[in-house]
Design a protein around this motif. Structure first.
Motif, PDB file in Angstrom:
ATOM      1  N   ILE A   4     -70.284  62.374  13.750  1.00 12.49           N
ATOM      2  CA  ILE A   4     -70.901  62.958  12.568  1.00 12.49           C
ATOM      3  C   ILE A   4     -71.765  61.885  11.902  1.00 12.49           C
ATOM      4  CG2 ILE A   4     -69.038  64.615  12.155  1.00 12.49           C
ATOM      5  CD1 ILE A   4     -68.098  62.817   9.826  1.00 12.49           C
ATOM      6  N   HIS A   5     -72.679  62.324  11.049  1.00 10.73           N
ATOM      7  CA  HIS A   5     -73.510  61.376  10.328  1.00 10.73           C
ATOM      8  C   HIS A   5     -72.650  60.627   9.310  1.00 10.73           C
ATOM      9  CE1 HIS A   5     -76.851  59.830   7.885  1.00 10.73           C
ATOM     10  NE2 HIS A   5     -77.588  59.997   8.975  1.00 10.73           N
TER      11      HIS A   5
ATOM     12  N   TRP B  20     -74.498  57.113  12.834  1.00 13.03           N
ATOM     13  CA  TRP B  20     -73.483  58.050  13.301  1.00 13.03           C
ATOM     14  C   TRP B  20     -72.171  57.331  13.551  1.00 13.03           C
ATOM     15  CZ3 TRP B  20     -74.664  63.283  13.686  1.00 13.03           C
ATOM     16  CH2 TRP B  20     -76.014  63.590  13.463  1.00 13.03           C
ATOM     17  N   ILE B  21     -71.072  58.043  13.373  1.00  9.75           N
ATOM     18  CA  ILE B  21     -69.752  57.436  13.535  1.00  9.75           C
ATOM     19  C   ILE B  21     -68.866  58.309  14.424  1.00  9.75           C
ATOM     20  CG2 ILE B  21     -68.760  58.536  11.458  1.00  9.75           C
ATOM     21  CD1 ILE B  21     -67.393  55.738  10.953  1.00  9.75           C
ATOM     22  N   SER B  22     -68.036  57.649  15.224  1.00  6.21           N
ATOM     23  CA  SER B  22     -67.122  58.359  16.123  1.00  6.21           C
ATOM     24  C   SER B  22     -65.972  58.968  15.339  1.00  6.21           C
ATOM     25  CB  SER B  22     -66.546  57.404  17.172  1.00  6.21           C
ATOM     26  OG  SER B  22     -67.568  56.789  17.918  1.00  6.21           O
ATOM     27  N   ILE B  23     -65.645  60.225  15.643  1.00  4.40           N
ATOM     28  CA  ILE B  23     -64.496  60.870  14.992  1.00  4.40           C
ATOM     29  C   ILE B  23     -63.634  61.558  16.040  1.00  4.40           C
ATOM     30  CG2 ILE B  23     -65.799  61.212  12.855  1.00  4.40           C
ATOM     31  CD1 ILE B  23     -65.817  64.238  13.575  1.00  4.40           C
ATOM     32  N   TYR B  24     -62.381  61.817  15.669  1.00  4.54           N
ATOM     33  CA  TYR B  24     -61.409  62.446  16.563  1.00  4.54           C
ATOM     34  C   TYR B  24     -60.716  63.557  15.792  1.00  4.54           C
ATOM     35  CZ  TYR B  24     -62.405  58.122  18.980  1.00  4.54           C
ATOM     36  OH  TYR B  24     -63.051  57.080  19.585  1.00  4.54           O
TER      37      TYR B  24
ATOM     38  N   CYS C  70     -54.952  51.766  18.193  1.00  2.17           N
ATOM     39  CA  CYS C  70     -55.108  50.833  17.085  1.00  2.17           C
ATOM     40  C   CYS C  70     -56.189  51.298  16.113  1.00  2.17           C
ATOM     41  CB  CYS C  70     -55.482  49.449  17.621  1.00  2.17           C
ATOM     42  SG  CYS C  70     -54.109  48.569  18.377  1.00  2.17           S
ATOM     43  N   SER C  71     -57.159  52.061  16.599  1.00  2.00           N
ATOM     44  CA  SER C  71     -58.310  52.386  15.764  1.00  2.00           C
ATOM     45  C   SER C  71     -58.205  53.724  15.053  1.00  2.00           C
ATOM     46  CB  SER C  71     -59.584  52.381  16.619  1.00  2.00           C
ATOM     47  OG  SER C  71     -59.539  53.402  17.592  1.00  2.00           O
ATOM     48  N   ILE C  72     -57.281  54.609  15.471  1.00  2.00           N
ATOM     49  CA  ILE C  72     -57.257  55.918  14.841  1.00  2.00           C
ATOM     50  C   ILE C  72     -56.491  55.926  13.532  1.00  2.00           C
ATOM     51  CG2 ILE C  72     -57.446  57.133  17.041  1.00  2.00           C
ATOM     52  CD1 ILE C  72     -54.484  57.912  16.675  1.00  2.00           C
ATOM     53  N   GLY C  73     -56.002  54.759  13.117  1.00  2.00           N
ATOM     54  CA  GLY C  73     -55.288  54.714  11.855  1.00  2.00           C
ATOM     55  C   GLY C  73     -56.209  54.762  10.657  1.00  2.00           C
ATOM     56  N   GLN C  74     -57.335  55.426  10.787  1.00  2.00           N
ATOM     57  CA  GLN C  74     -58.287  55.609   9.704  1.00  2.00           C
ATOM     58  C   GLN C  74     -58.527  57.104   9.566  1.00  2.00           C
ATOM     59  OE1 GLN C  74     -60.804  52.845  11.976  1.00  2.00           O
ATOM     60  NE2 GLN C  74     -61.352  51.942  10.002  1.00  2.00           N
ATOM     61  N   VAL C  75     -58.294  57.614   8.381  1.00  2.00           N
ATOM     62  CA  VAL C  75     -58.357  59.062   8.163  1.00  2.00           C
ATOM     63  C   VAL C  75     -59.428  59.366   7.129  1.00  2.00           C
ATOM     64  CG1 VAL C  75     -57.055  61.100   7.417  1.00  2.00           C
ATOM     65  CG2 VAL C  75     -55.912  59.296   8.735  1.00  2.00           C
ATOM     66  N   ALA C  76     -60.109  60.486   7.321  1.00  2.00           N
ATOM     67  CA  ALA C  76     -61.178  60.854   6.398  1.00  2.00           C
ATOM     68  C   ALA C  76     -61.269  62.363   6.269  1.00  2.00           C
ATOM     69  CB  ALA C  76     -62.511  60.289   6.881  1.00  2.00           C
ATOM     70  N   ILE C  77     -62.036  62.795   5.277  1.00  2.00           N
ATOM     71  CA  ILE C  77     -62.502  64.170   5.157  1.00  2.00           C
ATOM     72  C   ILE C  77     -64.027  64.088   5.078  1.00  2.00           C
ATOM     73  CG2 ILE C  77     -60.410  64.960   3.997  1.00  2.00           C
ATOM     74  CD1 ILE C  77     -61.969  64.913   1.350  1.00  2.00           C
ATOM     75  N   ILE C  78     -64.683  65.234   4.983  1.00  2.00           N
ATOM     76  CA  ILE C  78     -66.139  65.205   4.868  1.00  2.00           C
ATOM     77  C   ILE C  78     -66.563  65.327   3.404  1.00  2.00           C
ATOM     78  CG2 ILE C  78     -66.531  66.151   7.174  1.00  2.00           C
ATOM     79  CD1 ILE C  78     -67.248  68.843   5.617  1.00  2.00           C
ATOM     80  N   GLN C  79     -67.773  64.876   3.146  1.00  2.00           N
ATOM     81  CA  GLN C  79     -68.429  65.125   1.867  1.00  2.00           C
ATOM     82  C   GLN C  79     -69.798  65.724   2.204  1.00  2.00           C
ATOM     83  OE1 GLN C  79     -68.819  61.421  -0.230  1.00  2.00           O
ATOM     84  NE2 GLN C  79     -69.792  60.343   1.460  1.00  2.00           N
ATOM     85  N   ASP C  80     -69.917  67.016   1.997  1.00  2.00           N
ATOM     86  CA  ASP C  80     -71.130  67.722   2.376  1.00  2.00           C
ATOM     87  C   ASP C  80     -71.338  68.877   1.406  1.00  2.00           C
ATOM     88  OD1 ASP C  80     -73.042  69.460   3.724  1.00  2.00           O
ATOM     89  OD2 ASP C  80     -72.651  68.280   5.530  1.00  2.00           O
TER      90      ASP C  80
ATOM     91  N   GLU D 144     -73.155  63.642  21.054  1.00  2.00           N
ATOM     92  CA  GLU D 144     -73.697  62.298  21.103  1.00  2.00           C
ATOM     93  C   GLU D 144     -74.139  61.881  19.700  1.00  2.00           C
ATOM     94  OE1 GLU D 144     -73.502  60.547  23.777  1.00  2.00           O
ATOM     95  OE2 GLU D 144     -72.957  62.146  25.174  1.00  2.00           O
ATOM     96  N   PRO D 145     -74.321  60.568  19.455  1.00  2.00           N
ATOM     97  CA  PRO D 145     -74.659  60.091  18.112  1.00  2.00           C
ATOM     98  C   PRO D 145     -76.138  60.233  17.749  1.00  2.00           C
ATOM     99  CG  PRO D 145     -74.403  58.222  19.584  1.00  2.00           C
ATOM    100  CD  PRO D 145     -74.023  59.435  20.373  1.00  2.00           C
ATOM    101  N   ASN D 146     -76.592  61.488  17.706  1.00  2.00           N
ATOM    102  CA  ASN D 146     -77.956  61.745  17.245  1.00  2.00           C
ATOM    103  C   ASN D 146     -78.068  63.196  16.801  1.00  2.00           C
ATOM    104  OD1 ASN D 146     -79.248  63.467  19.537  1.00  2.00           O
ATOM    105  ND2 ASN D 146     -78.291  61.747  20.607  1.00  2.00           N
ATOM    106  N   GLY D 147     -79.060  63.477  15.970  1.00  2.00           N
ATOM    107  CA  GLY D 147     -79.206  64.801  15.381  1.00  2.00           C
ATOM    108  C   GLY D 147     -79.711  65.867  16.314  1.00  2.00           C
ATOM    109  N   GLN D 148     -80.123  65.486  17.526  1.00  2.00           N
ATOM    110  CA  GLN D 148     -80.597  66.473  18.500  1.00  2.00           C
ATOM    111  C   GLN D 148     -79.523  66.833  19.526  1.00  2.00           C
ATOM    112  OE1 GLN D 148     -82.697  63.617  17.687  1.00  2.00           O
ATOM    113  NE2 GLN D 148     -83.362  65.075  16.114  1.00  2.00           N
TER     114      GLN D 148
END
Length: 224
Positions: free
Chosen positions: A90-91, A66-70, A16-26, A36-40
């Protein structure tokens, strides 16, 4: 029974939750994916600009950065593996949801399926328990819930700046119940065709990532 129910609920929650799609902006053109959800945390992968992936906003802790991605395990969602994705974080500042991109306007880009009624003649159809279809010609069946497909894709016609782009049959031979309702976005010289297809029960999401000379990526995932 309790264990089985727990597994089913876990799978449905993800679907139900993977119906969200994105790319990066960097500004670097790539972003680190961390375990894990941290920069270290350990870097497990890198995502490059204009690569599409799923993200999970519903179960993300919005108090954190931080956000979960697949990430699909290959560029075209071909082959079989469990799970079919690499999970990481990713951040949030690097996330750009697909629907935030500019919609494609004008006549420089066109995308069209060539569809016909499904023809089972000389097809190798695998069934579970002699009833539920699991594969056709050795490929998974996107768009049905175990039933025989009604609509097949015979071709995909893509034109960019007056130039035809050939899409090999291997990239659409497993897609069924397609329609012509889709959204088209553009980022630079890259086009994104996003849509949902279904026979009423076997819904799936697909994103085609195209540029003038090639198909860059095909993202396919099922939802409930």
């Amino acid at each position: 029974m309790k264990i089985t129910l727990t597994i089913i609920l876990t799978v449905l929650t993800f679907q139900c939750s993977i119906g969200q799609v994105a790319i990066i902006q960097d500004p670097d053109g790539w972003t680190n994916v961390r375990k894990e959800p941290n920069g270290q945390s350990k870097i497990i992968h890198k995502i490059y600009e204009n690569e599409v992936f799923w993200y999970d906003d519903e179960t993300t802790d919005h108090q954190k950065d931080w956000i979960s991605i697949y990430i699909p395990k290959n560029d075209y969602c071909l082959g079989k593996s469990e799970p079919p994705y690499l999970a990481g974080f990713i951040h949030k500042s690097r996330l750009l949801p697909l629907e935030k991109l500019d919609p494609c306007k004008g006549k420089a880009f066109s995308f069209k399926y060539v569809l016909s009624e499904f023809n089972p003649t000389n097809r190798i159809i695998d069934k579970q328990d002699g009833k539920w279809i699991t594969q056709i010609d050795g490929r998974p069946v996107w768009g049905t819930d175990g039933n025989l497909p009604k609509i097949q894709v015979d071709d995909i016609v893509v034109e960019i700046d007056g130039q035809l782009l050939i899409i090999n049959k291997v990239f659409y031979a497993d897609l069924y119940e397609c329609n012509h309702a889709f959204s088209v976005y553009k980022n630079g010289e890259i086009y994104f065709v996003h849509q949902w297809n279904s026979d009423g029960a076997g819904a799936y999401e697909i994103v085609w990532v195209l540029e003038k000379n090639r198909l860059r990526q095909r993202l396919v995932g099922s939802v409930i």
